[in-house]
Write a protein that holds these residues in place. Structure first.
Motif, PDB file in Angstrom:
ATOM      1  N   SER A  38       7.264   1.296  -8.806  1.00  0.00           N
ATOM      2  CA  SER A  38       6.006   1.856  -9.306  1.00  0.00           C
ATOM      3  C   SER A  38       6.006   3.362  -9.088  1.00  0.00           C
ATOM      4  O   SER A  38       6.843   3.899  -8.355  1.00  0.00           O
ATOM      5  CB  SER A  38       4.810   1.217  -8.599  1.00  0.00           C
ATOM      6  N   ARG A  39       5.058   4.025  -9.716  1.00  0.00           N
ATOM      7  CA  ARG A  39       5.022   5.496  -9.650  1.00  0.00           C
ATOM      8  C   ARG A  39       3.601   5.985  -9.452  1.00  0.00           C
ATOM      9  O   ARG A  39       2.664   5.516 -10.106  1.00  0.00           O
ATOM     10  CB  ARG A  39       5.606   6.086 -10.932  1.00  0.00           C
ATOM     11  N   ILE A  40       3.462   6.947  -8.521  1.00  0.00           N
ATOM     12  CA  ILE A  40       2.179   7.622  -8.296  1.00  0.00           C
ATOM     13  C   ILE A  40       2.348   9.089  -8.672  1.00  0.00           C
ATOM     14  O   ILE A  40       3.282   9.756  -8.198  1.00  0.00           O
ATOM     15  CB  ILE A  40       1.724   7.493  -6.827  1.00  0.00           C
ATOM     16  N   ASP A  89       8.088   7.756  -6.595  1.00  0.00           N
ATOM     17  CA  ASP A  89       8.401   6.373  -6.950  1.00  0.00           C
ATOM     18  C   ASP A  89       8.451   5.509  -5.691  1.00  0.00           C
ATOM     19  O   ASP A  89       8.972   5.937  -4.647  1.00  0.00           O
ATOM     20  CB  ASP A  89       9.744   6.290  -7.677  1.00  0.00           C
ATOM     21  N   TYR A  90       7.925   4.301  -5.807  1.00  0.00           N
ATOM     22  CA  TYR A  90       7.942   3.327  -4.712  1.00  0.00           C
ATOM     23  C   TYR A  90       8.796   2.137  -5.155  1.00  0.00           C
ATOM     24  O   TYR A  90       8.499   1.493  -6.165  1.00  0.00           O
ATOM     25  CB  TYR A  90       6.526   2.866  -4.375  1.00  0.00           C
ATOM     26  N   ASN A 120       0.822  -1.208   0.000  1.00  0.00           N
ATOM     27  CA  ASN A 120       0.000   0.000   0.000  1.00  0.00           C
ATOM     28  C   ASN A 120       0.857   1.260   0.000  1.00  0.00           C
ATOM     29  O   ASN A 120       2.042   1.232   0.344  1.00  0.00           O
ATOM     30  CB  ASN A 120      -0.928   0.001   1.221  1.00  0.00           C
ATOM     31  N   GLU A 121       0.225   2.365  -0.357  1.00  0.00           N
ATOM     32  CA  GLU A 121       0.934   3.645  -0.463  1.00  0.00           C
ATOM     33  C   GLU A 121       1.523   4.092   0.864  1.00  0.00           C
ATOM     34  O   GLU A 121       2.584   4.730   0.906  1.00  0.00           O
ATOM     35  CB  GLU A 121      -0.039   4.704  -0.993  1.00  0.00           C
ATOM     36  N   LEU A 125      10.741  -0.958   1.505  1.00  0.00           N
ATOM     37  CA  LEU A 125       9.961  -0.127   0.592  1.00  0.00           C
ATOM     38  C   LEU A 125      10.485   1.292   0.711  1.00  0.00           C
ATOM     39  O   LEU A 125      10.331   1.940   1.747  1.00  0.00           O
ATOM     40  CB  LEU A 125       8.467  -0.163   0.934  1.00  0.00           C
ATOM     41  N   ASP A 126      11.128   1.766  -0.342  1.00  0.00           N
ATOM     42  CA  ASP A 126      11.699   3.111  -0.343  1.00  0.00           C
ATOM     43  C   ASP A 126      10.831   4.035  -1.188  1.00  0.00           C
ATOM     44  O   ASP A 126      10.404   3.672  -2.296  1.00  0.00           O
ATOM     45  CB  ASP A 126      13.121   3.091  -0.904  1.00  0.00           C
ATOM     46  N   LYS A 127      10.579   5.228  -0.663  1.00  0.00           N
ATOM     47  CA  LYS A 127       9.806   6.233  -1.393  1.00  0.00           C
ATOM     48  C   LYS A 127      10.754   7.316  -1.898  1.00  0.00           C
ATOM     49  O   LYS A 127      11.525   7.886  -1.124  1.00  0.00           O
ATOM     50  CB  LYS A 127       8.739   6.866  -0.487  1.00  0.00           C
ATOM     51  N   GLU A 128      10.705   7.586  -3.189  1.00  0.00           N
ATOM     52  CA  GLU A 128      11.564   8.602  -3.802  1.00  0.00           C
ATOM     53  C   GLU A 128      10.686   9.727  -4.341  1.00  0.00           C
ATOM     54  O   GLU A 128      10.061   9.600  -5.394  1.00  0.00           O
ATOM     55  CB  GLU A 128      12.408   7.957  -4.912  1.00  0.00           C
ATOM     56  N   PHE A 129      10.646  10.815  -3.597  1.00  0.00           N
ATOM     57  CA  PHE A 129       9.777  11.957  -3.939  1.00  0.00           C
ATOM     58  C   PHE A 129      10.404  12.785  -5.042  1.00  0.00           C
ATOM     59  O   PHE A 129      11.576  13.166  -4.967  1.00  0.00           O
ATOM     60  CB  PHE A 129       9.549  12.814  -2.690  1.00  0.00           C
ATOM     61  N   ARG A 130       9.623  13.083  -6.105  1.00  0.00           N
ATOM     62  CA  ARG A 130      10.121  13.857  -7.237  1.00  0.00           C
ATOM     63  C   ARG A 130       9.180  15.015  -7.590  1.00  0.00           C
ATOM     64  O   ARG A 130       9.091  15.427  -8.732  1.00  0.00           O
ATOM     65  CB  ARG A 130      10.279  12.946  -8.464  1.00  0.00           C
ATOM     66  N   TRP A 131       8.477  15.543  -6.614  1.00  0.00           N
ATOM     67  CA  TRP A 131       7.530  16.652  -6.747  1.00  0.00           C
ATOM     68  C   TRP A 131       6.291  16.272  -7.549  1.00  0.00           C
ATOM     69  O   TRP A 131       5.220  16.090  -7.001  1.00  0.00           O
ATOM     70  CB  TRP A 131       8.177  17.909  -7.343  1.00  0.00           C
TER      71      TRP A 131
END
Length: 377
Positions: free
Chosen positions: A350-352, A151-152, A32-33, A141-147
């Motif tokens: 994956s990407r949100i 990316d997860y 999950n997110e 699970l790493d979250k990579e914030f790109r504005w």
């Protein structure tokens, strides 16, 4: 019947038996997110598991899913789920329905489900076992914030099981050959004629057979070391005996593994150590101590440990990590061969899309335009 060491006949039979008992395993992992996750495992329906929620014996099992899991049963090909335990009467009714020519496990499955607060907890609490130990797995699970998007990155790493086998596979084939034989990659014979490919596989099979054979004898001869105080007039110390086992089993594995008798193994051991002190322990003592049954469990996991793991990620998958991607699901084949020589890692990205970032950007851009126009006026 001769007391022959045709252990491959035993191993082949055992592999078929274990596969039929264990049944194909499927695993669904939903990430999950917020980092929480859920895992559902599908295993063969066992009478005791269905009617009591517990397995009825200690047979080798890859998945041990009793404590802390929500258990359900359902018919194959049907999405309906029913709670476990089911009544004995219900089980008997299903058994009568499938008839004498089929088994209940051919008609229904057991579904085990569990939720976790994090991927780390999920992987460290894996119910998958190799031999008698939990299969080593680490997850993140790493979250990579790109504005404009986030990316997860999901990873699950399985620790190598090479240490379980005292005779290294690289004593019989190259690392590349071993990786190809046990995992299918890299393809060492891509583009070659089929007839040459067949010869190549025959050669690899013989090398792999000799490696398994050497390890089986190492395991059996180690049983002598465990009972070394019973050896009369041993020619070497226990530590020296263990240190030389590798050389002994290589000599044994150099013979025709399908035809060699236990008497030949005795001769090789006696010749190597210059003594018959160990002869009484070869075969007769192994059989009496139940070492063949122990061997079944130990090496059975080479054949038994396999399952499909399907992963559902938040957002849209942008990197399937070499898995099979279909309809938003990435599926990997997990089997012991893939982490026999080295660690094996599953990775999915994956990407949100951050819709709010577009809104904020649009608002800021509009505000900037208004400010510029106002200044000009």
């Amino acid at each position: 019947m001769k007391k022959s060491s045709k252990l491959f006949v035993m191993i082949a039979f055992m592999a078929a038996l274990l596969s039929s008992c264990q049944g194909d395993i499927e695993m669904l992992t939903i990430v999950n997110e917020d980092g929480s996750c859920m895992r559902e495992i599908v295993v063969a329906a066992d009478r005791s598991l269905l009617t009591t929620g517990k397995y009825d014996n200690d047979d080798p099992r890859v998945a041990r899913i009793e404590d802390g899991w929500e258990l359900y049963w359902g018919y194959k090909g049907d999405n309906s789920r029913f709670p476990i335990p089911m009544s004995v009467e219900k089980y008997d009714s299903i058994s009568r329905e499938v008839g004498p020519s089929r088994a209940v496990k051919d008609t229904i499955c057991v579904y085990a489900r569990k939720e976790y607060a994090s991927v780390e907890d999920m992987c460290s609490g894996s119910p998958m076992f190799f031999v008698d130990e939990q299969a080593g797995a680490e997850g993140s699970l790493d979250k990579e914030f790109r504005w404009f998007y986030t990316d997860y990155v999901f990873t699950e790493k399985f620790s190598s099981v090479a240490d379980y086998f005292k005779v290294p596979v690289t004593d019989f084939m190259s690392e590349e050959e071993a990786l190809y034989w046990f995992s299918g990659t890299p393809d060492l014979y891509a583009g070659k004629p089929t007839w040459r490919y067949y010869e190549f596989l025959e050669d690899l099979k013989e090398k792999a057979d000799r490696w398994v054979f050497a390890n089986m004898y190492y395991k059996l001869l180690s049983g002598i070391a465990d009972r070394y105080d019973m050896v009369v007039d041993p020619p070497v110390s226990k530590d020296e005996f263990i240190a030389q086992l590798g050389d002994v089993v290589k000599q044994i594995a150099s013979y025709d593994t399908y035809k060699m008798e236990y008497s030949t193994a005795r001769s090789i051991v006696s010749s190597h150590f210059g003594s018959d002190a160990y002869s009484p322990f070869i075969y007769d003592e192994w059989k009496k101590e139940g070492l063949f049954e122990e061997l079944d469990n130990y090496f059975g996991y080479l054949f038994l440990f396999y399952y499909d793991e399907s992963i559902v990620m938040p957002g849209r998958v942008i990197d399937d990590g070499g898995g099979i991607y279909k309809d938003g699901v990435v599926t990997f084949k997990v089997d012991a061969g893939r982490f026999l020589l080295k660690d094996y890692e599953i990775r999915v990205v994956s990407r949100i899309v951050n819709v709010w970032a577009f809104i904020v950007t649009a608002v800021l851009a509009s505000a900037l335009c208004v400010a510029v126009i106002y200044r000009r006026r």
